[in-house]
Design an enzyme around this catalytic site. Structure first.
Site, PDB file in Angstrom:
ATOM      1  N   LYS A   1     -20.603  70.474   0.762  1.00 26.56           N
ATOM      2  CA  LYS A   1     -21.647  69.100   0.303  1.00 26.56           C
ATOM      3  C   LYS A   1     -22.551  70.539  -0.652  1.00 26.56           C
ATOM      4  CE  LYS A   1     -20.665  64.501   1.354  1.00 26.56           C
ATOM      5  NZ  LYS A   1     -21.426  63.248   1.403  1.00 26.56           N
TER       6      LYS A   1
ATOM      7  N   LYS B   1     -10.119  63.245  -0.718  1.00 29.24           N
ATOM      8  CA  LYS B   1     -10.455  62.499  -0.412  1.00 29.24           C
ATOM      9  C   LYS B   1     -10.878  61.480  -1.567  1.00 29.24           C
ATOM     10  CE  LYS B   1     -15.182  62.024   1.804  1.00 29.24           C
ATOM     11  NZ  LYS B   1     -15.265  60.598   1.376  1.00 29.24           N
TER      12      LYS B   1
ATOM     13  N   LYS C   1     -17.467  58.551  -2.962  1.00 25.37           N
ATOM     14  CA  LYS C   1     -18.647  58.821  -3.562  1.00 25.37           C
ATOM     15  C   LYS C   1     -18.883  59.488  -4.867  1.00 25.37           C
ATOM     16  CE  LYS C   1     -19.874  55.096  -0.590  1.00 25.37           C
ATOM     17  NZ  LYS C   1     -21.254  55.684   0.746  1.00 25.37           N
TER      18      LYS C   1
HETATM   19  P1  ATP Z   1     -19.671  60.186   0.087  1.00 23.25           P
HETATM   20  O1  ATP Z   1     -18.789  61.323  -0.603  1.00 23.25           O
HETATM   21  O2  ATP Z   1     -21.150  60.421  -0.532  1.00 23.25           O
HETATM   22  O3  ATP Z   1     -19.716  60.991   1.361  1.00 23.25           O
HETATM   23  P2  ATP Z   1     -18.179  58.533   0.919  1.00 23.25           P
HETATM   24  O4  ATP Z   1     -17.014  57.605  -0.110  1.00 23.25           O
HETATM   25  O5  ATP Z   1     -17.192  59.657   2.026  1.00 23.25           O
HETATM   26  O6  ATP Z   1     -19.158  59.225   0.704  1.00 23.25           O
HETATM   27  P3  ATP Z   1     -19.304  57.456   3.084  1.00 23.25           P
HETATM   28  O7  ATP Z   1     -20.629  56.615   2.693  1.00 23.25           O
HETATM   29  O8  ATP Z   1     -19.623  58.704   3.007  1.00 23.25           O
HETATM   30  O9  ATP Z   1     -18.371  57.056   1.852  1.00 23.25           O
HETATM   31  O10 ATP Z   1     -18.625  56.731   4.382  1.00 23.25           O
HETATM   32  C1  ATP Z   1     -18.020  55.160   5.012  1.00 23.25           C
HETATM   33  C2  ATP Z   1     -16.835  55.307   4.877  1.00 23.25           C
HETATM   34  O11 ATP Z   1     -16.083  55.796   4.787  1.00 23.25           O
HETATM   35  C3  ATP Z   1     -16.541  56.229   6.601  1.00 23.25           C
HETATM   36  O12 ATP Z   1     -15.800  55.977   7.015  1.00 23.25           O
HETATM   37  C4  ATP Z   1     -15.623  57.558   5.963  1.00 23.25           C
HETATM   38  O13 ATP Z   1     -14.677  58.098   6.845  1.00 23.25           O
HETATM   39  C5  ATP Z   1     -14.292  56.008   5.417  1.00 23.25           C
HETATM   40  N1  ATP Z   1     -14.363  57.521   3.853  1.00 23.25           N
HETATM   41  C6  ATP Z   1     -14.483  58.150   3.079  1.00 23.25           C
HETATM   42  N2  ATP Z   1     -14.302  57.602   2.399  1.00 23.25           N
HETATM   43  C7  ATP Z   1     -12.353  57.956   2.444  1.00 23.25           C
HETATM   44  C8  ATP Z   1     -11.534  57.504   2.001  1.00 23.25           C
HETATM   45  N3  ATP Z   1     -11.202  58.775   0.352  1.00 23.25           N
HETATM   46  N4  ATP Z   1      -9.788  57.131   2.913  1.00 23.25           N
HETATM   47  C9  ATP Z   1     -10.481  56.829   3.917  1.00 23.25           C
HETATM   48  N5  ATP Z   1     -11.834  56.388   4.649  1.00 23.25           N
HETATM   49  C10 ATP Z   1     -12.847  57.166   3.719  1.00 23.25           C
HETATM   50 MG    MG Z   2     -18.645  60.602   3.344  1.00 26.22          MG
END
Ligand code: ATP
Ligand code: MG
Length: 332
Positions: free
Chosen positions: A112, A195, A198
């Protein structure tokens, strides 16, 4: 009952299918068997720059979505992190027993911060995993339901719990990751080796729970698929189609083998069309329920304040003990 804790960042207007299938779906299941604490982690959401009004609204939308997918405030404690000041207070203490080198090894920070430009990346982004450890340890959580991308952070939480306990006397439960392999890494539709995220996926790579299902259908239709035409599950050689099968299976409850058999002799287009329909059926009632929670923000805020009070009843005694152990004066 064993405890679980987990959190999610209000960093977008909607959660995506990765968030739901990797984490939140398990939150819903675990509230039946565990003493469950779930948190909209808004402190984590300011580590990369934000707009205050947008953040506030996103935190509400996050809570509404969590309720809409099945979290029940009678069965779990749902709250917003900033309403429980103990998180930030414990994070300071844990930061002082974390090595700089140790924190520097966190791959999510490396990824990041690189994307933001190293000079601009905040110290908050760097210490994020320490705050996350505080989130978990305050509740003496036995297990933490998260996606695969959080494994390294969980390892740090465990190390910090053990280190604090051995330095100052047994204070924290050492938490175990609860990572359900089949859906632990939902991948980006446009880049099936990364992955779904967001913050770093392109709009075309993400299926949001709250977006128009017609838009999701279009993204699924344009999802990158693999060479060959056969529908088989093989994450190494066919990551694109395997990801679609994983999502299809998780949302429909049909086994992967069953799906592979059903699509024998059919093409990628057929699978994508049917998956889009499964997604539409899944998100439509969630969108409706989310809207109805958001129709009454005062009621939603009240529910979250009640959650924060329940959370503080657990967090405050843990912090008090930790403060005593390190030699601080107790809160007055
Ligand atoms: P960012 O990219 O801003 O970190 P994010 O999509 O990773 O956002 P988070 O709020 O950081 O979202 O994560 C919330 C939960 O969703 C965490 O438990 C994380 O492991 C899970 N998660 C996020 N993306 C995935 C994915 N692609 N597959 C499975 N689990 C996910
Ligand atoms: Mg995350």
């Amino acid at each position: 009952r064993p405890r679980v804790f987990s959190g999610i960042q209000p960093t977008a207007d909607s959660f995506h299918l990765g968030n739901y299938l990797g984490a939140v779906r398990h939150w819903v299941a675990l509230q039946e068997s565990h003493d469950a604490f779930y948190c909209v982690v808004d402190l984590h959401a300011i580590t990369a720059g934000h707009d205050p009004k947008v953040l506030h609204q996103r935190s509400r939308v996050a809570a509404a979505q969590l309720l809409a997918v099945g979290l029940d405030p009678e069965r779990c404690t749902l709250f917003v992190q900033s309403q429980v000041p103990e998180h930030a207070q414990l994070a300071w203490v844990l930061g002082c027993i974390t090595g700089f080198g140790e924190a520097s090894r966190m791959t999510q920070f490396k990824d990041k911060s690189q994307k933001q430009g190293n000079e601009r990346a905040s110290v908050g982004l760097f210490t994020y995993p320490i705050l996350q450890a505080a989130d978990i340890l305050l509740y003496q959580a036995n297990a933490v339901p998260v996606g695969e991308d959080q494994r390294q952070h969980l390892e740090l939480s465990r190390d910090l719990a053990q280190r604090f306990n051995s330095l100052f006397g047994r204070t924290f439960t050492v938490p175990a990751p609860h990572i359900v392999k089949a859906t632990a890494k939902i991948t980006d539709l446009q880049d099936p080796t990364a992955k779904m995220s967001k913050s770093s996926s392109s709009p075309g790579g993400i299926v949001d729970l709250l977006e128009d299902p017609a838009r999701s259908a279009k993204k699924i239709r344009s999802a990158v698929t693999d060479t060959g035409r056969e529908i088989v599950f093989d994450e190494a050689t066919k990551p694109g189609i395997s990801n679609l099968l994983t999502i299809f299976s998780a949302l429909s409850g049909r086994g992967i083998d069953d799906l592979v058999a059903a699509y024998d002799g059919k093409g990628y287009g057929d699978l994508k069309k049917d998956l889009a329909e499964v997604v539409r059926e899944f998100v439509s009632p969630i969108q409706q329920r989310t809207r109805s929670y958001l129709d009454d923000p005062a009621q939603l805020d009240k529910l979250l304040a009640a959650g924060a009070e329940k959370a503080r009843a657990v967090a405050a005694p843990t912090l008090r003990t930790a403060y005593e152990r390190v030699g601080f004066f107790p809160p007055v």
